[in-house]
Design a protein around this motif. Structure first.
Motif, mmCIF file in Angstrom:
data_model
loop_
_atom_site.group_PDB
_atom_site.id
_atom_site.type_symbol
_atom_site.label_atom_id
_atom_site.label_comp_id
_atom_site.label_asym_id
_atom_site.label_seq_id
_atom_site.Cartn_x
_atom_site.Cartn_y
_atom_site.Cartn_z
ATOM 1 N N GLU A 11 0.839 -1.197 0.000
ATOM 2 C CA GLU A 11 0.000 0.000 0.000
ATOM 3 C C GLU A 11 0.875 1.249 0.000
ATOM 4 N N ARG A 12 0.545 2.182 -0.874
ATOM 5 C CA ARG A 12 1.351 3.392 -1.017
ATOM 6 C C ARG A 12 0.928 4.487 -0.037
ATOM 7 N N THR A 13 1.915 5.307 0.335
ATOM 8 C CA THR A 13 1.700 6.437 1.225
ATOM 9 C C THR A 13 1.956 7.732 0.457
ATOM 10 N N LEU A 14 1.128 8.736 0.716
ATOM 11 C CA LEU A 14 1.270 10.032 0.067
ATOM 12 C C LEU A 14 1.254 11.125 1.129
ATOM 13 N N TRP A 15 1.739 12.295 0.783
ATOM 14 C CA TRP A 15 1.671 13.430 1.700
ATOM 15 C C TRP A 15 1.167 14.671 0.964
ATOM 16 N N LYS A 74 -2.826 7.075 3.384
ATOM 17 C CA LYS A 74 -2.669 5.851 2.616
ATOM 18 C C LYS A 74 -3.547 5.911 1.367
ATOM 19 N N GLU A 75 -3.184 5.112 0.374
ATOM 20 C CA GLU A 75 -3.939 5.143 -0.878
ATOM 21 C C GLU A 75 -5.398 4.762 -0.688
ATOM 22 N N LEU A 125 -1.028 15.884 -4.031
ATOM 23 C CA LEU A 125 -0.510 14.783 -3.227
ATOM 24 C C LEU A 125 0.819 14.308 -3.808
ATOM 25 N N HIS A 126 1.777 14.077 -2.935
ATOM 26 C CA HIS A 126 3.101 13.623 -3.366
ATOM 27 C C HIS A 126 3.286 12.156 -2.983
ATOM 28 N N LYS A 170 3.412 5.883 -10.051
ATOM 29 C CA LYS A 170 2.169 6.625 -10.242
ATOM 30 C C LYS A 170 1.170 5.837 -11.092
ATOM 31 N N SER A 171 1.656 5.283 -12.192
ATOM 32 C CA SER A 171 0.756 4.559 -13.092
ATOM 33 C C SER A 171 0.199 3.307 -12.441
ATOM 34 N N VAL A 172 1.016 2.612 -11.673
ATOM 35 C CA VAL A 172 0.545 1.414 -10.982
ATOM 36 C C VAL A 172 -0.542 1.788 -9.975
ATOM 37 N N LEU A 173 -0.309 2.864 -9.238
ATOM 38 C CA LEU A 173 -1.300 3.313 -8.256
ATOM 39 C C LEU A 173 -2.601 3.710 -8.937
ATOM 40 N N LEU A 174 -2.516 4.478 -10.020
ATOM 41 C CA LEU A 174 -3.735 4.918 -10.692
ATOM 42 C C LEU A 174 -4.475 3.749 -11.335
#
Length: 289
Positions: free
Chosen positions: A14-18, A29-30, A148-149, A50-54
């Motif tokens: 799971e990805r984290t963003l700020w 979290k995503e 979001l980064h 980015k592409s994997v998350l989207l």
């Protein structure tokens, strides 16, 4: 409304963003992204995932994935959106240098045809024109977008990813190897970590960045299916063929290579046969036959 992420328990990190909040920098979290009502801009460097998350977000019920190029070229964005609630728009940076005017404005024109639905948009940090883009989105949506980064993998993320690839013990060996050589920064980039995972399964670990990429080529270039062994080219020919393919995409500003017949090729696509006109292009065609 929160959405269920059905694949989050199936070996996915799971990805984290700020983002900047009035109370200071906040992390999320995503799985929390679907709770926002504001337009979301996901920013990150190359290889950050980015592409994997989207693509994962696009699998949610009511969410529709497309690239910025697809949306901009679409003659019927209503058909593309297909009655969903949120449009997930990937790779704005891949069209920004190829279109006149700002890519954000081109995207917003298409979103206006959809009556300004909720959207999530990704872009490389270096290509995101925050000052003008935020104003344009605010004018159309009456809501300031949240920038979001996408964060690098944490130590726990790295451990989980590598453990899923080849077990806890080998993962610890890989992490210690790179840490001891001052190369630990490579582990936080998901794309580079994927290469490391492939190399670590094959042979002893590399001791430098250049050695890592050289070994990655050794792992990736060769054919693994016996059924396609007759089409296997030598390493140098394959590298040249790949160079011809990517040169074609860069020179033409297209997004995808296709085997389609000439009459069926869409906007943003380039036929494999056209690559044959470039140096080393025939190698690429031979590789595909």
């Amino acid at each position: 409304m929160n959405k269920v992420f059905p694949n989050m328990d199936k070996g996915i990190v799971e990805r984290t963003l700020w983002y900047e909040h009035k109370d200071g920098r906040k992390e999320l979290k995503e799985t929390e992204l679907s709770s926002f009502i504001e337009p979301l801009i996901i920013l990150g460097e190359a290889g950050m995932g980015k592409s994997v998350l989207l693509a994962r977000l696009g699998e949610l019920s009511g969410f529709k994935y497309c690239t910025a190029g697809q949306l901009i070229r679409s003659q019927d964005p209503v058909k593309l959106f297909d009655g969903n609630q949120v449009l997930v728009i990937d790779a704005l940076d891949e069209v920004s240098s190829q279109k006149e005017g700002t890519a954000v404005d081109a995207v917003l024109k298409k979103l206006q045809q959809l009556n300004c639905p909720a959207f999530i948009l990704s872009c490389r940090v270096a290509d995101w024109q925050s000052a003008t883009a935020v104003v344009s989105i605010l004018e159309d949506y009456s809501k300031k977008p949240i920038e979001l980064h996408l964060m690098s993998f944490s130590d726990n993320d790295i451990q989980r990813y590598l453990s899923l690839s080849f077990g806890v013990e080998r993962a610890e060996v890989v992490i210690q190897h790179f840490n001891s050589r001052g190369l630990n920064q490579l582990l936080g980039n998901p794309q580079t970590l994927e290469l490391i995972g492939k190399v670590a399964q094959e042979r002893e670990l590399p001791n430098s960045r250049s050695e890592l990429f050289e070994r990655a080529i050794d792992v990736l270039w060769c054919e693994h299916k016996d059924s396609k062994a007759q089409y296997q080219l030598d390493k140098e020919a394959i590298i040249q063929a790949a160079g011809a393919a990517f040169a074609a995409l860069i020179l033409t500003g297209n997004e995808a290579l296709t085997r389609k017949a000439a009459a069926n090729i869409g906007d943003g696509e380039i036929s494999f046969t056209e690559i044959a006109t470039l140096p080393n292009g025939p190698c690429f065609l031979n590789r595909l036959n």
